[in-house]
Motif scaffolding. Structure first.
Motif: not given
Length: 155
Positions: A25-29, A100-102, A112-116
């Motif tokens: 979702i964050a990526s799509a936004l 997996i999340l990486i 910025f998704l690496m902040l997750f």
């Protein structure tokens, strides 16, 4: 000590899915992303292999020791597993989930998704791993305390 309402409530695998959806979702936004290059694809592949190794080695070690793999009921553990991949990490399956999340963040192409990733780890530390450590400490006593002192929680 009173536990938090979220303690041992969300299965870790479900939490990985929740974080993956939030990352999507964050990526799509955010729109636009980095192109998936050969180098990124190879990096994702290697990291995914590491993820599979940590997850599978952890599960297989538990099965071999004939103890529970269910992270929602650590108090039903019958054996302290401290060999194999458990010499590298006290939580190899969770290390695999982080990998997996990486991979997912890298595939989605927004740095910025690496902040997750630290957010996932903080959640796991507070609401999953701490409760597991308490339960295992009660069951295995000094043997578990020694294990905790010699092997890291993550890597």
């Amino acid at each position: 000590m009173k536990s938090h309402p979220l303690t041992l409530k969300i299965p870790p695998l479900a939490l990985v899915v929740i974080f993956a959806v939030l990352m999507f979702i964050a990526s799509a936004l955010a729109g636009g992303s980095l192109e998936l290059t050969l180098y990124r694809a190879v990096g994702i592949g290697v990291t995914l292999l590491l993820a599979c190794y940590f997850c599978l080695a952890g599960v297989l070690a538990f099965r071999k020791a004939q103890t529970t793999v269910n992270p929602m009921s650590p108090e039903s553990s019958s054996q302290l597993v401290n060999t194999g991949v458990y010499r590298l990490s006290r939580n190899p399956m969770y290390v695999g989930f982080v990998f997996i999340l990486i991979c997912w963040a890298t595939y989605l192409g927004h740095t910025f998704l690496m902040l997750f990733i630290p957010a996932f780890m903080l959640y796991m530390n507070k609401f999953q791993i701490s409760a597991e450590e308490q339960a295992l400490g009660k069951i295995f006593g000094q043997e578990y305390q020694t294990y905790m002192a010699t092997v890291r929680r993550w890597l």
